[in-house]
Design an enzyme around this catalytic site. Structure first.
Site, PDB file in Angstrom:
ATOM      1  N   GLN A  90       4.415   3.543   9.219  1.00 56.91           N
ATOM      2  CA  GLN A  90       5.604   4.372   9.111  1.00 56.91           C
ATOM      3  C   GLN A  90       6.661   3.819  10.076  1.00 56.91           C
ATOM      4  OE1 GLN A  90       4.688   8.662   9.227  1.00 56.91           O
ATOM      5  NE2 GLN A  90       2.597   8.077   8.704  1.00 56.91           N
TER       6      GLN A  90
ATOM      7  N   SER B  86       2.738  11.655  10.290  1.00 53.28           N
ATOM      8  CA  SER B  86       1.311  11.861  10.538  1.00 53.28           C
ATOM      9  C   SER B  86       1.044  12.735  11.748  1.00 53.28           C
ATOM     10  CB  SER B  86       0.611  10.522  10.733  1.00 53.28           C
ATOM     11  OG  SER B  86       0.712   9.754   9.568  1.00 53.28           O
TER      12      SER B  86
ATOM     13  N   HIS C  39       2.082  10.248  18.484  1.00 52.39           N
ATOM     14  CA  HIS C  39       1.250   9.133  18.890  1.00 52.39           C
ATOM     15  C   HIS C  39       1.634   8.622  20.264  1.00 52.39           C
ATOM     16  CE1 HIS C  39       0.745   8.101  14.434  1.00 52.39           C
ATOM     17  NE2 HIS C  39       1.921   8.688  14.434  1.00 52.39           N
TER      18      HIS C  39
END
Length: 161
Positions: free
Chosen positions: A129, A152, A155
């Site tokens: 992404q 998602s 991160h």
């Protein structure tokens, strides 16, 4: 003023020159552009970007994630703010240690890469992404990102190669 800009090829993973006015695209520097002019074009940073990188990550999903479930939890219900708070705690525990990063990823990452300490292997442009890709490619080897948000989840990214 030049109409050229620099873009990244999704198929080849390398930068190319594109002229939106004429729709022309070329791999080599267009005639008439000096090195200094090229450095000032939109997207010029793509010319010095590595073709591929290797990175590890620690993913914390939240209820707004694209797929709010993982190997750790069938249904993830925490908010995005809670996921960020959790990741901040991990970030402070890592404190620059690649070993600690891998340990935390193995135990807490919501990605299946957790079993490998978060290692995603080598990847090129267009494989991740966009926010993740941009962050990973901007890191120096051995450097860890701040929190990166994608569809998602959130991160921490550690560039390893």
């Amino acid at each position: 003023m030049s109409q050229w800009e620099i873009r990244m090829s999704g198929s080849r993973g390398v930068a190319y020159f594109y002229n939106p006015a004429t729709k022309a695209s070329v791999w080599e520097t267009p005639d008439g552009l000096t090195e200094e002019e090229v450095k000032k074009l939109p997207g010029a940073e793509l010319l010095t970007r590595p073709v591929k990188v290797r990175a590890s990550h620690l993913l914390v999903k939240h209820s707004g994630s694209r797929n709010p479930s993982s190997w750790r939890q069938a249904k993830i219900t925490c908010s995005k703010a809670e996921a960020i708070e959790t990741l901040r705690k991990y970030q402070s525990q890592i404190n620059g240690s690649h070993e600690r990063f891998a340990e935390l990823a193995k135990e807490y990452s919501d990605c299946s890469s957790a079993r490998m300490g978060g290692d995603l292997g080598v990847f090129g442009s267009g494989q991740m992404q966009k926010p993740f890709e941009n962050a990973a490619f901007a890191l120096k080897i051995g450097e860890m990102s701040d929190i990166v948000e994608t569809e998602s989840g959130v991160h921490l990214i550690l560039r390893t190669e």
